[in-house]
Design a protein around this motif. Structure first.
Motif, PDB file in Angstrom:
ATOM      1  N   GLN A 175       0.843  -1.207   0.000  1.00 19.45           N
ATOM      2  CA  GLN A 175       0.000   0.000   0.000  1.00 19.45           C
ATOM      3  C   GLN A 175       0.884   1.266   0.000  1.00 19.45           C
ATOM      4  N   LEU A 176       1.924   1.256   0.831  1.00 15.78           N
ATOM      5  CA  LEU A 176       2.808   2.420   0.930  1.00 15.78           C
ATOM      6  C   LEU A 176       3.582   2.657  -0.364  1.00 15.78           C
ATOM      7  N   ALA A 177       3.927   1.574  -1.051  1.00 12.26           N
ATOM      8  CA  ALA A 177       4.684   1.686  -2.308  1.00 12.26           C
ATOM      9  C   ALA A 177       3.853   2.315  -3.421  1.00 12.26           C
ATOM     10  N   GLN A 178       2.537   2.400  -3.206  1.00 12.40           N
ATOM     11  CA  GLN A 178       1.657   3.013  -4.207  1.00 12.40           C
ATOM     12  C   GLN A 178       1.389   4.487  -3.918  1.00 12.40           C
ATOM     13  N   SER A 179       2.118   5.047  -2.952  1.00 11.53           N
ATOM     14  CA  SER A 179       1.926   6.463  -2.599  1.00 11.53           C
ATOM     15  C   SER A 179       2.379   7.357  -3.749  1.00 11.53           C
ATOM     16  N   GLU A 180       1.886   8.587  -3.717  1.00 10.43           N
ATOM     17  CA  GLU A 180       2.253   9.537  -4.781  1.00 10.43           C
ATOM     18  C   GLU A 180       3.733   9.894  -4.724  1.00 10.43           C
ATOM     19  N   CYS A 181       4.238  10.168  -3.521  1.00  7.49           N
ATOM     20  CA  CYS A 181       5.659  10.492  -3.373  1.00  7.49           C
ATOM     21  C   CYS A 181       6.195   9.856  -2.091  1.00  7.49           C
ATOM     22  N   LEU A 182       7.519   9.854  -1.959  1.00  8.34           N
ATOM     23  CA  LEU A 182       8.144   9.159  -0.832  1.00  8.34           C
ATOM     24  C   LEU A 182       7.780   9.815   0.508  1.00  8.34           C
ATOM     25  N   SER A 183       7.702  11.143   0.512  1.00  7.35           N
ATOM     26  CA  SER A 183       7.376  11.821   1.777  1.00  7.35           C
ATOM     27  C   SER A 183       5.968  11.435   2.231  1.00  7.35           C
ATOM     28  N   GLU A 184       5.068  11.249   1.266  1.00  4.84           N
ATOM     29  CA  GLU A 184       3.708  10.851   1.614  1.00  4.84           C
ATOM     30  C   GLU A 184       3.714   9.447   2.225  1.00  4.84           C
ATOM     31  N   ALA A 185       4.554   8.575   1.666  1.00  6.05           N
ATOM     32  CA  ALA A 185       4.656   7.203   2.189  1.00  6.05           C
ATOM     33  C   ALA A 185       5.172   7.218   3.625  1.00  6.05           C
ATOM     34  N   PHE A 186       6.216   8.026   3.891  1.00  3.93           N
ATOM     35  CA  PHE A 186       6.781   8.100   5.242  1.00  3.93           C
ATOM     36  C   PHE A 186       5.788   8.728   6.214  1.00  3.93           C
ATOM     37  N   ARG A 187       5.109   9.781   5.743  1.00  2.21           N
ATOM     38  CA  ARG A 187       4.140  10.457   6.608  1.00  2.21           C
ATOM     39  C   ARG A 187       2.982   9.518   6.955  1.00  2.21           C
ATOM     40  N   SER A 188       2.506   8.841   5.926  1.00  4.68           N
ATOM     41  CA  SER A 188       1.395   7.911   6.122  1.00  4.68           C
ATOM     42  C   SER A 188       1.776   6.784   7.083  1.00  4.68           C
ATOM     43  N   ARG A 236      -2.692   4.525  -4.587  1.00  7.96           N
ATOM     44  CA  ARG A 236      -3.497   4.199  -3.406  1.00  7.96           C
ATOM     45  C   ARG A 236      -4.944   4.661  -3.566  1.00  7.96           C
ATOM     46  N   GLY A 237      -5.195   5.420  -4.617  1.00 11.04           N
ATOM     47  CA  GLY A 237      -6.573   5.856  -4.876  1.00 11.04           C
ATOM     48  C   GLY A 237      -6.945   7.142  -4.163  1.00 11.04           C
ATOM     49  N   GLN A 238      -5.957   7.770  -3.488  1.00  9.53           N
ATOM     50  CA  GLN A 238      -6.252   9.033  -2.811  1.00  9.53           C
ATOM     51  C   GLN A 238      -6.367  10.125  -3.880  1.00  9.53           C
ATOM     52  N   GLY A 239      -7.403  10.892  -3.826  1.00  7.11           N
ATOM     53  CA  GLY A 239      -7.602  11.959  -4.796  1.00  7.11           C
ATOM     54  C   GLY A 239      -8.189  11.475  -6.105  1.00  7.11           C
ATOM     55  N   PHE A 240      -8.699  10.232  -6.112  1.00  9.61           N
ATOM     56  CA  PHE A 240      -9.334   9.714  -7.338  1.00  9.61           C
ATOM     57  C   PHE A 240     -10.736  10.305  -7.444  1.00  9.61           C
ATOM     58  N   LYS A 241     -10.989  10.930  -8.597  1.00  6.88           N
ATOM     59  CA  LYS A 241     -12.320  11.507  -8.824  1.00  6.88           C
ATOM     60  C   LYS A 241     -12.927  10.804 -10.024  1.00  6.88           C
ATOM     61  N   HIS A 242     -14.059  10.170  -9.834  1.00  8.91           N
ATOM     62  CA  HIS A 242     -14.608   9.419 -10.975  1.00  8.91           C
ATOM     63  C   HIS A 242     -15.465  10.314 -11.860  1.00  8.91           C
ATOM     64  N   SER A 243     -15.322  10.084 -13.164  1.00  9.35           N
ATOM     65  CA  SER A 243     -16.129  10.858 -14.109  1.00  9.35           C
ATOM     66  C   SER A 243     -17.219   9.992 -14.729  1.00  9.35           C
ATOM     67  N   LEU A 244     -17.035   8.675 -14.682  1.00 14.37           N
ATOM     68  CA  LEU A 244     -18.072   7.771 -15.215  1.00 14.37           C
ATOM     69  C   LEU A 244     -18.007   6.431 -14.503  1.00 14.37           C
ATOM     70  N   LEU A 245     -19.192   5.906 -14.209  1.00 14.43           N
ATOM     71  CA  LEU A 245     -19.304   4.567 -13.624  1.00 14.43           C
ATOM     72  C   LEU A 245     -19.620   3.599 -14.759  1.00 14.43           C
ATOM     73  N   LEU A 246     -18.728   2.666 -15.019  1.00 12.67           N
ATOM     74  CA  LEU A 246     -19.014   1.691 -16.069  1.00 12.67           C
ATOM     75  C   LEU A 246     -19.775   0.504 -15.488  1.00 12.67           C
ATOM     76  N   ARG A 247     -19.551   0.259 -14.214  1.00  8.53           N
ATOM     77  CA  ARG A 247     -20.243  -0.845 -13.558  1.00  8.53           C
ATOM     78  C   ARG A 247     -20.518  -0.482 -12.099  1.00  8.53           C
ATOM     79  N   SER A 248     -21.714  -0.769 -11.678  1.00  8.28           N
ATOM     80  CA  SER A 248     -22.069  -0.490 -10.284  1.00  8.28           C
ATOM     81  C   SER A 248     -22.860  -1.664  -9.722  1.00  8.28           C
ATOM     82  N   ALA A 249     -22.476  -2.137  -8.562  1.00  7.98           N
ATOM     83  CA  ALA A 249     -23.111  -3.279  -7.892  1.00  7.98           C
ATOM     84  C   ALA A 249     -23.237  -4.488  -8.818  1.00  7.98           C
ATOM     85  N   GLY A 250     -22.237  -4.698  -9.631  1.00 11.83           N
ATOM     86  CA  GLY A 250     -22.195  -5.875 -10.510  1.00 11.83           C
ATOM     87  C   GLY A 250     -22.948  -5.741 -11.820  1.00 11.83           C
ATOM     88  N   ALA A 251     -23.608  -4.606 -12.018  1.00 12.55           N
ATOM     89  CA  ALA A 251     -24.394  -4.425 -13.250  1.00 12.55           C
ATOM     90  C   ALA A 251     -23.782  -3.314 -14.106  1.00 12.55           C
TER      91      ALA A 251
END
Lengths: 196, 304
Positions: A67-80, B241-256
């Motif tokens: 999970q940490l290796a998928q961080s945006e940058c290294l500082s974010e990984a360390f902070r997290s 990690r998916g932080q800051g991910f903003k979706h613009s379209l749902l191609l599938r929701s609840a398996g449909a």
């Protein structure tokens, strides 16, 4: 139905039951059974929880470093990593005491795999080891090590006796690593995310 | 066959041994069964995680394959600049000095405007084709992962893509550099806060309609959020990690499958996969495992 002389039970066909003949065998076998259970089966059951706890611990450490290796940058990984209650998460397994944790980035030269650089904070990677540097191309891995003590099912605390796995927990050194994902460069600052 | 009483007595005495052996064996088998179940649960989860990561990366790769998204972004940027400069040129021909060239300037302006519309339509067509390909990929990946694992008393099957979103990471700007040569346009863009300034390079913000002033405000110029190339290198495809991910379209929701249209080229995908697990090695146990993965498309290449 009983034998008139001995008063012991007999079967319909008149044969002697195991209480007469087998009691001696059972009492002889009892000592062996006691030894088997006390010296082998019970310690085995007591110790059998350790691989389960170790497996759970390894899985948690592996997931965390992934999970940490998928961080945006290294500082974010360390902070997290610093902000998250990682050690408490490990203790939730039960009988798993994390003593010390260490997160670091390892850059290994692809041309000379014997050469590697380990940094424990963001921005510490020398320019030679960055993408495009003279040591490059390099493989960047995030490394998470955990020094832990894993307790057996029941720890028999005997003063003065220190037998790992019986009277004290077994020390383990867990070590998991994962490739750093974001190998790009920040367009606004020009810094590589692996060192930012 | 004749059985002697002596032999029967011996067999009874050994019978207790047999019972003990069976009891110990059963305890040991139960312990092994529990350990095996634990292992299978971990193994299946790892398997699901890998499927989910593979699908996310494969779909993210598709989003900017051969830098199509980056190239379209550059086309949009250039087309916008062309419309702006053509309009400026046209206004200049209003003066008496250049009135003779007004017809030609009007023609250039109209061509620039129709070019901008063409780029916009082609971009939408590209997005539609990409979304169609992604839907196809989801189905193929699901069919491949449906097989699952099947052991005697353990099964992990029915891997399903429950949710599938396309979108972008909000911290990533577009790959288009600001029009530093066209000072009036640069001034307008700064005033409208269209630019993300940096130490190295200024880039246009992504997913914002970069409207031009005046009569050309009817045209749409929206850029996709694609990492710009820096120091000659493009950002590679990666998991996030998916932080800051903003979706613009749902191609599938609840398996449909969900129908819909995406208005901008997406640069990231988020996949949620589940798998059903059943085991009766030790007791009966049914559970559903879940894996969430986000992947970001590769960055734009250097403009030739």
């Amino acid at each position: 139905m009983c034998n008139k002389q001995t008063g012991r039970p007999i079967s319909a066909k008149g044969r002697r039951l195991r209480s007469q003949k087998g009691s001696a065998q059972l009492s002889e076998f009892g000592a062996a059974l006691f030894l088997l259970f006390s010296c082998f089966v019970l310690p085995l059951i007591d110790l059998s929880i350790i691989p389960v706890r170790l497996g759970l611990g390894k899985s948690i450490v592996n997931n965390r470093v992934h999970q940490l290796a998928q961080s945006e940058c290294l500082s974010e990984a360390f902070r997290s990593f610093k902000e998250s209650d990682f050690q408490t998460g490990l203790t939730k397994i039960g009988g798993f005491n994390a003593q010390a944790t260490q997160l670091s980035l390892i850059a290994t030269s692809v041309k000379n795999p014997d050469q590697s650089m380990i940094v424990n904070r963001p921005g510490a990677l020398p320019g030679d080891w960055l993408p495009g540097g003279i040591k490059g191309p390099c493989l960047y891995r995030l490394d998470l090590t955990v020094d832990a003590e894993i307790e057996p099912l029941i720890t028999a605390h005997v003063p003065g006796v220190q037998i790992p796995g019986l009277t004290r927990p077994i020390p383990f050194h867990l070590h998991e690593e994962c490739n750093w994902e974001n190998l790009g460069c920040d367009p606004s600052s020009g810094e590589f995310f692996v060192n930012k | 066959m004749k059985v002697f009483p002596r032999q029967l007595a011996k067999r009874d005495a050994r019978g207790s041994m047999l019972f003990l052996c069976i009891a110990v064996l059963m305890v040991m088998l139960t312990v092994v069964g529990i350990a095996f179940s634990f292992y299978l649960v971990f193994f299946s989860h790892k398997h699901l995680q890998n499927w989910s990561e593979d699908l996310a990366l494969e779909c993210a790769r598709q989003l900017n394959e051969n830098d199509h998204g980056g190239k379209i972004n550059n086309l949009v940027g250039h087309s916008r600049e062309l419309v702006f400069t053509s309009r400026e040129l046209y206004y200049k021909t209003n003066s008496d000095d250049f009135r003779a060239l007004q017809g030609l300037a009007a023609q250039v302006l109209e061509q620039a405007r129709s070019g901008a519309r063409l780029v916009f339509d082609e971009r939408n067509r590209y997005v539609d084709v990409s979304m169609k390909n992604l839907r196809q990929k989801i189905k193929v990946a699901e069919a491949q992962s449906k097989r699952g694992l099947l052991l005697t008393n353990f099964s992990a099957s029915g891997a399903q893509v429950v949710d599938f979103k396309v979108g972008n990471l909000d911290q990533v700007a577009s790959n288009v550099e600001t029009s530093s040569g066209v000072t009036n346009l640069l001034f307008h863009d700064r005033r409208r806060n269209y630019i993300k300034t940096g130490k190295q390079v200024d880039l246009y913000k992504a997913n914002v309609n970069l409207k031009l002033p005046g009569e050309d405000s009817d045209l749409n110029f929206e850029l996709a959020s694609i990492p710009a190339p820096v120091k000659g290198t493009a950002a590679p495809l990666r998991l996030t990690r998916g932080q800051g991910f903003k979706h613009s379209l749902l191609l599938r929701s609840a398996g449909a499958d969900v129908s819909g249209k995406c208005t901008v080229i997406p640069s990231a995908v988020q996949v949620v996969m589940t798998m059903n697990m059943k085991q009766n090695v030790v007791g009966k146990f049914e559970s559903q495992m879940r894996a969430v993965n986000t992947a970001c498309a590769n960055g734009a290449w250097m403009e030739p």
